[in-house]
Design a protein around this motif. Structure first.
Motif, PDB file in Angstrom:
ATOM      1  N   PRO A 311      -1.040   3.546  12.951  1.00 52.78           N
ATOM      2  CA  PRO A 311      -0.791   2.804  14.194  1.00 52.78           C
ATOM      3  C   PRO A 311       0.156   1.645  13.960  1.00 52.78           C
ATOM      4  CG  PRO A 311      -2.931   2.215  13.287  1.00 52.78           C
ATOM      5  CD  PRO A 311      -2.414   3.353  12.446  1.00 52.78           C
ATOM      6  N   GLU A 312       0.981   1.342  14.932  1.00 50.74           N
ATOM      7  CA  GLU A 312       1.842   0.162  14.866  1.00 50.74           C
ATOM      8  C   GLU A 312       1.055  -1.045  15.371  1.00 50.74           C
ATOM      9  OE1 GLU A 312       4.609  -0.272  13.522  1.00 50.74           O
ATOM     10  OE2 GLU A 312       5.218   1.784  13.110  1.00 50.74           O
ATOM     11  N   PRO A 313       1.304  -2.241  14.842  1.00 53.24           N
ATOM     12  CA  PRO A 313       2.304  -2.528  13.818  1.00 53.24           C
ATOM     13  C   PRO A 313       1.786  -2.398  12.396  1.00 53.24           C
ATOM     14  CG  PRO A 313       1.365  -4.574  14.563  1.00 53.24           C
ATOM     15  CD  PRO A 313       0.662  -3.488  15.346  1.00 53.24           C
ATOM     16  N   ALA A 314       0.566  -1.812  12.240  1.00 50.65           N
ATOM     17  CA  ALA A 314      -0.038  -1.774  10.914  1.00 50.65           C
ATOM     18  C   ALA A 314       0.720  -0.880   9.941  1.00 50.65           C
ATOM     19  CB  ALA A 314      -1.490  -1.297  11.026  1.00 50.65           C
ATOM     20  N   GLY A 315       1.658  -0.078  10.441  1.00 51.90           N
ATOM     21  CA  GLY A 315       2.455   0.762   9.569  1.00 51.90           C
ATOM     22  C   GLY A 315       3.290  -0.013   8.582  1.00 51.90           C
ATOM     23  N   VAL A 316       3.447  -1.313   8.798  1.00 50.25           N
ATOM     24  CA  VAL A 316       4.227  -2.127   7.859  1.00 50.25           C
ATOM     25  C   VAL A 316       3.546  -2.208   6.505  1.00 50.25           C
ATOM     26  CG1 VAL A 316       5.260  -3.500   9.689  1.00 50.25           C
ATOM     27  CG2 VAL A 316       3.163  -4.305   8.589  1.00 50.25           C
ATOM     28  N   HIS A 317       2.272  -1.832   6.432  1.00 49.29           N
ATOM     29  CA  HIS A 317       1.561  -1.877   5.159  1.00 49.29           C
ATOM     30  C   HIS A 317       1.913  -0.691   4.266  1.00 49.29           C
ATOM     31  CE1 HIS A 317      -0.773  -5.328   6.298  1.00 49.29           C
ATOM     32  NE2 HIS A 317      -1.246  -4.726   7.357  1.00 49.29           N
ATOM     33  N   PHE A 318       2.627   0.288   4.788  1.00 45.07           N
ATOM     34  CA  PHE A 318       3.011   1.452   3.985  1.00 45.07           C
ATOM     35  C   PHE A 318       4.260   1.131   3.179  1.00 45.07           C
ATOM     36  CE2 PHE A 318       5.596   5.233   3.347  1.00 45.07           C
ATOM     37  CZ  PHE A 318       4.697   6.103   2.752  1.00 45.07           C
ATOM     38  N   CYS A 319       4.245   1.500   1.894  1.00 43.06           N
ATOM     39  CA  CYS A 319       5.397   1.278   1.015  1.00 43.06           C
ATOM     40  C   CYS A 319       5.736   2.584   0.316  1.00 43.06           C
ATOM     41  CB  CYS A 319       5.074   0.197  -0.013  1.00 43.06           C
ATOM     42  SG  CYS A 319       6.298   0.059  -1.340  1.00 43.06           S
ATOM     43  N   PRO A 320       6.951   3.128   0.512  1.00 43.19           N
ATOM     44  CA  PRO A 320       7.315   4.374  -0.168  1.00 43.19           C
ATOM     45  C   PRO A 320       7.221   4.265  -1.685  1.00 43.19           C
ATOM     46  CG  PRO A 320       8.888   3.878   1.574  1.00 43.19           C
ATOM     47  CD  PRO A 320       8.007   2.671   1.435  1.00 43.19           C
ATOM     48  N   GLY A 321       7.579   3.096  -2.229  1.00 39.16           N
ATOM     49  CA  GLY A 321       7.508   2.913  -3.668  1.00 39.16           C
ATOM     50  C   GLY A 321       6.076   2.991  -4.170  1.00 39.16           C
ATOM     51  N   LEU A 322       5.159   2.321  -3.472  1.00 36.57           N
ATOM     52  CA  LEU A 322       3.757   2.370  -3.860  1.00 36.57           C
ATOM     53  C   LEU A 322       3.194   3.771  -3.648  1.00 36.57           C
ATOM     54  CD1 LEU A 322       1.403   0.780  -4.952  1.00 36.57           C
ATOM     55  CD2 LEU A 322       0.898  -0.016  -2.636  1.00 36.57           C
ATOM     56  N   ALA A 323       3.633   4.433  -2.577  1.00 38.10           N
ATOM     57  CA  ALA A 323       3.193   5.811  -2.334  1.00 38.10           C
ATOM     58  C   ALA A 323       3.585   6.715  -3.502  1.00 38.10           C
ATOM     59  CB  ALA A 323       3.807   6.339  -1.035  1.00 38.10           C
ATOM     60  N   GLU A 324       4.827   6.558  -3.965  1.00 35.17           N
ATOM     61  CA  GLU A 324       5.288   7.381  -5.084  1.00 35.17           C
ATOM     62  C   GLU A 324       4.497   7.080  -6.349  1.00 35.17           C
ATOM     63  OE1 GLU A 324       9.392   8.887  -5.423  1.00 35.17           O
ATOM     64  OE2 GLU A 324       9.571   7.377  -7.007  1.00 35.17           O
ATOM     65  N   GLN A 325       4.195   5.814  -6.569  1.00 41.38           N
ATOM     66  CA  GLN A 325       3.455   5.437  -7.773  1.00 41.38           C
ATOM     67  C   GLN A 325       2.019   5.969  -7.740  1.00 41.38           C
ATOM     68  OE1 GLN A 325       3.135   1.207  -8.391  1.00 41.38           O
ATOM     69  NE2 GLN A 325       2.994   1.429 -10.601  1.00 41.38           N
ATOM     70  N   LEU A 326       1.403   5.950  -6.562  1.00 43.29           N
ATOM     71  CA  LEU A 326      -0.002   6.329  -6.455  1.00 43.29           C
ATOM     72  C   LEU A 326      -0.219   7.826  -6.280  1.00 43.29           C
ATOM     73  CD1 LEU A 326      -1.290   3.463  -4.138  1.00 43.29           C
ATOM     74  CD2 LEU A 326      -1.801   3.758  -6.570  1.00 43.29           C
ATOM     75  N   THR A 327       0.726   8.502  -5.623  1.00 44.92           N
ATOM     76  CA  THR A 327       0.504   9.914  -5.285  1.00 44.92           C
ATOM     77  C   THR A 327       1.553  10.860  -5.860  1.00 44.92           C
ATOM     78  OG1 THR A 327       1.844   9.969  -3.250  1.00 44.92           O
ATOM     79  CG2 THR A 327      -0.409   9.104  -3.065  1.00 44.92           C
ATOM     80  N   GLY A 328       2.682  10.311  -6.303  1.00 45.25           N
ATOM     81  CA  GLY A 328       3.772  11.162  -6.761  1.00 45.25           C
ATOM     82  C   GLY A 328       4.769  11.486  -5.669  1.00 45.25           C
ATOM     83  N   SER A 329       4.441  11.150  -4.418  1.00 43.68           N
ATOM     84  CA  SER A 329       5.344  11.401  -3.291  1.00 43.68           C
ATOM     85  C   SER A 329       5.575  10.112  -2.512  1.00 43.68           C
ATOM     86  CB  SER A 329       4.768  12.456  -2.348  1.00 43.68           C
ATOM     87  OG  SER A 329       5.516  12.500  -1.131  1.00 43.68           O
ATOM     88  N   PRO A 330       6.815   9.746  -2.240  1.00 47.26           N
ATOM     89  CA  PRO A 330       7.081   8.529  -1.467  1.00 47.26           C
ATOM     90  C   PRO A 330       6.763   8.671   0.018  1.00 47.26           C
ATOM     91  CG  PRO A 330       9.131   9.656  -1.916  1.00 47.26           C
ATOM     92  CD  PRO A 330       8.075  10.401  -2.669  1.00 47.26           C
ATOM     93  N   LEU A 331       6.397   9.885   0.435  1.00 46.28           N
ATOM     94  CA  LEU A 331       6.107  10.117   1.846  1.00 46.28           C
ATOM     95  C   LEU A 331       4.623  10.376   2.106  1.00 46.28           C
ATOM     96  CD1 LEU A 331       9.180  12.367   2.755  1.00 46.28           C
ATOM     97  CD2 LEU A 331       8.830   9.961   3.316  1.00 46.28           C
ATOM     98  N   ALA A 332       3.802  10.294   1.073  1.00 42.50           N
ATOM     99  CA  ALA A 332       2.368  10.518   1.241  1.00 42.50           C
ATOM    100  C   ALA A 332       1.692   9.231   1.701  1.00 42.50           C
ATOM    101  CB  ALA A 332       1.754  10.989  -0.073  1.00 42.50           C
TER     102      ALA A 332
END
Length: 361
Positions: A311-332
């Motif tokens: 939900p917006e505006p909470a989507g600002v908490h998503f970081c592609p870099g952190l996603a890649e580090q935690l899951t292997g995918s920057p879009l997860a």
């Protein structure tokens, strides 16, 4: 009338290099429990001559914003040489420091030789017990408070940054009160990140659900209470501009990060290698790196991904870099981002969350 937000949006959309962060060193005089730096990273540090060449090229590229960070940037032996050259070339300079290395003489040199736009200092609690527990250096809290005063007396703008943790979440109101008493703005980051070497131990210090609710409730109430008052806050860093943009963030589109050994990354969180300055100039990397083109494409895709999942505006908490580090995918959409989005809305009194309540005390 065009605003600064319009300008930042243009840098994102048109791939205009606006801000570069230089991690000068990973040396530090504190030992913060959740520090994300890879202290075991090895390489040949960039020399003063290489930094001078880099700064000259960034100036030729018309980069505006330069961030000097670390580790503790003041621990770099050529800190004042690098900072002074950056000033001579006309950059808007931001220094991110723990404040522990400052002294009256250092502050005087900082004001005279570099004259930064702002110095960001890290605060870890509202009390010495909490702050010093996280830095693991006794006396660091009192030294920080003293040095905030030294900087302000010297006419240097100061901003405090705090990462919300399980150890300081109960002091959130008091941390803001401390910043108010020192007459400096405060930013709080609710995300604890893994270390750059993949170590997830710092995540054990992440704030609790109730701590996050308390934080978001307090922010919402503080905003209501202070509406119409003159703001202490300085202009934001390159966060999400409140104007239409095609990307989720400006990583690799308006900003880059350079580590002490010349490795270039999209941002400080997204440690995807784009090249090394000893092999290619930063201008060549900016113009022709295939890895960088991919990063820019991902930030476009991430905008759609986040819009659909959070939900917006909470989507600002998503970081592609952190996603890649935690899951292997920057879009997860990793669990931490979903959790922050849910609790942010709860903290603002979203009736869909039964735990929402007014902050007490």
């Amino acid at each position: 009338m065009r605003t600064y937000a319009d300008f930042i949006a243009r840098t994102w959309n048109e791939n205009i290099l606006h801000s570069v962060m230089l991690e000068l060193t990973y040396r530090c005089d504190l030992a913060c429990v959740y520090c994300y730096n890879d202290k075991a990273a090895r390489g040949t540090p960039l020399s003063a001559a290489e930094y001078a060449a880099l700064l000259a090229e960034l100036a030729s590229l018309q980069v505006m914003h330069l961030v000097l960070t670390g580790g503790e940037p003041l621990r770099h032996p050529d800190f004042f040489l690098i900072g002074g050259e950056a000033r001579r070339l006309g950059f808007v300079i931001r220094i991110k420091s723990n404040g522990h290395s400052l002294s009256p003489a250092t502050v005087a040199r900082l004001r005279r030789e570099i004259d930064p736009f702002v110095v960001d200092l890290s605060v870890h609690g509202a009390t010495a017990a909490t702050h010093d527990r996280q830095t693991r250096v006794p006396g660091s809290f009192q030294r920080l408070v003293t040095n905030v005063g030294l900087l302000r007396e010297a006419g240097v703008r100061v901003k405090l940054n705090c990462t919300l943790t399980a150890w300081n979440e109960g002091e959130i109101e008091a941390i803001f009160a401390l910043a108010d008493s020192l007459q400096v703005p405060l930013s709080v980051n609710p995300t604890v990140s893994p270390r750059d070497d993949g170590d997830r131990t710092p995540l054990e210090l992440a704030p609790s659900d109730e701590g996050l609710r308390r934080f978001y409730r307090f922010l919402a109430q503080r905003q209501r209470d202070r509406e119409g008052e003159p703001a202490l806050a300085l202009p934001a860093e390159d966060g999400m501009p409140p104007v239409p943009v095609s990307k989720h963030c400006g990583a690799g589109s308006s900003s880059l990060t350079v580590d002490p050994f010349g490795n270039v990354y999209p941002c400080v969180q997204w440690r995807r290698p784009l090249g090394n300055l000893r092999e290619r100039s930063i201008g060549e990397i900016w113009r022709s790196s295939a890895a960088l083109r991919t990063v820019r494409e991902i930030t476009v895709q991430a905008r759609a991904t986040v819009a659909a999942a959070l939900p917006e505006p909470a989507g600002v908490h998503f970081c592609p870099g952190l996603a890649e580090q935690l899951t292997g995918s920057p879009l997860a959409v990793y669990p931490q981002a979903a959790r922050l989005a849910r609790l942010a809305n709860a903290g603002k009194g979203d009736p869909s969350d039964g735990d929402a309540a007014q902050v007490g005390g």
